[in-house]
Design a protein around this motif. Sequence first.
Motif, PDB file in Angstrom:
ATOM      1  N   SER A   6      46.022  32.790  40.184  1.00 51.15           N
ATOM      2  CA  SER A   6      46.058  32.844  38.716  1.00 51.15           C
ATOM      3  C   SER A   6      45.046  33.808  38.116  1.00 51.15           C
ATOM      4  O   SER A   6      44.516  33.563  37.028  1.00 51.15           O
ATOM      5  CB  SER A   6      45.865  31.438  38.123  1.00 51.15           C
ATOM      6  N   SER A  26      54.097  32.008  37.266  1.00 52.39           N
ATOM      7  CA  SER A  26      53.528  32.667  36.088  1.00 52.39           C
ATOM      8  C   SER A  26      54.569  33.443  35.284  1.00 52.39           C
ATOM      9  O   SER A  26      55.445  34.111  35.840  1.00 52.39           O
ATOM     10  CB  SER A  26      52.414  33.626  36.505  1.00 52.39           C
ATOM     11  N   TYR A  37      45.158  34.981  34.472  1.00 53.60           N
ATOM     12  CA  TYR A  37      44.624  34.211  33.345  1.00 53.60           C
ATOM     13  C   TYR A  37      43.389  34.883  32.737  1.00 53.60           C
ATOM     14  O   TYR A  37      42.829  34.398  31.750  1.00 53.60           O
ATOM     15  CB  TYR A  37      44.271  32.786  33.780  1.00 53.60           C
TER      16      TYR A  37
END
Length: 427
Positions: A308, A377, A311
């Motif tokens: 991730s 995502s 992010y």
Amino acid sequence: MERRHFLGAMMSCAGLGASAGSEARGTSEANGASLSLSAPASDARAYQLELLRKMAMPVLENMARGQLKKKFPLELSPSWGKADTRVAYLECFGRLIAGLAPWLALPDDDSAEGKLRRQLRELALQSFANSVDPANPDYLAWVSSNQTLVDSAYFTNALMRAPKALWDPLDAVTKKRIIAEIKGVRRYELGYNNWLLFAAMNEAWLLSIGEEFDILRIDTAVRKMEEWYAGDGWVKDGEAFHFDYYNSYVIHPMLLEILEQMAGHQRAIFYRKPEDIRDLALKRMQRYCEHLERLISPEGTYPTIGRSLTYRTAAFQPLALLALRKQLPASLPEGQVRAALHAVHTAVWRNPTNFTADGFLTLGFAGHNPQIADSYSNNGSMYIASTGLLSLGLPASDSYWTSPALDWTQKKAFAGQPFPKDYAVNY
């Protein structure tokens, strides 16, 4: 430190500007020159405020009109593994509003910032209403997949962070609908990892508004986070340790805020005083923040580790949250944290391809780079980056913004300056 903010017409919001002394001296003029934001890179608060506006306005303006699903240019990870793309809009709104909430809770005034805040708050309130209205085109995917559980927790986290600004003004029908949707999310199966905190966050929010809540979901999440504590401020994500930023994205912030609700309502956790567990969680989060600060290079870059990464600056949510709450550890002065986080923001956000031509976030890290996106995502997921802006909930007059900028640890170290040694803790 004097600042002047310039805003054009409120609906066009041409941008925020400021004049101020030097901030984050490691940021070069060349970096500032390539900014897509109109606020000068030398002013931390003006820069973050412009970034907040740039993230929030396209989402809230469209959602308040019931046009987010129509106008949001959905971008999926090349390895997308979910059949239902409707979760993207809940991710977009829920994550965005979780980061904006403390700033929206500041009092109104007639400054340019105050007018922008009033406008965005009104748009946010209408967006909340639309999100649970089955007749509205932007009714969110409350019955979709278990990803709904994840982002319902950011949705309720926002309401918990700013109840007077975002919950109290809602009409009775909208409140009833929100409560019903959040209770309905209990239908989804929990992952045996950080997902336990998403369920607990929803229950803690229900507790905060005096609704019936499931104590077992909270107790189980708290107990498992204690069992999974790895030491020195780090918590495992389930049975295994993951070297990534999920302690930032989820674990430390949500655990602390859940425990704060339990302590405020004097609700015991497996017969233990909730304030004792909260205080220990805070100490561990403070220790984790010491590590986060040391990860920031003299140039404001930081390690690209783990899941991730798209992010972006959500990796620094714990530092921004503790700054907001005035709970930074004594080892991290406010001016040092502000300067370090400003360096991070300018390093990540200076690339204009972080946004589409019409102002929505893209998949990527320090620019558009969809190949690094994970299978879960989409560009709605990216709005968790707003949580890196939580310190904007402190007014411009606060010492966090006005104290002198200080060099952060790595900047001192690589300049040959004295810097504190680091040791593991035993709590």
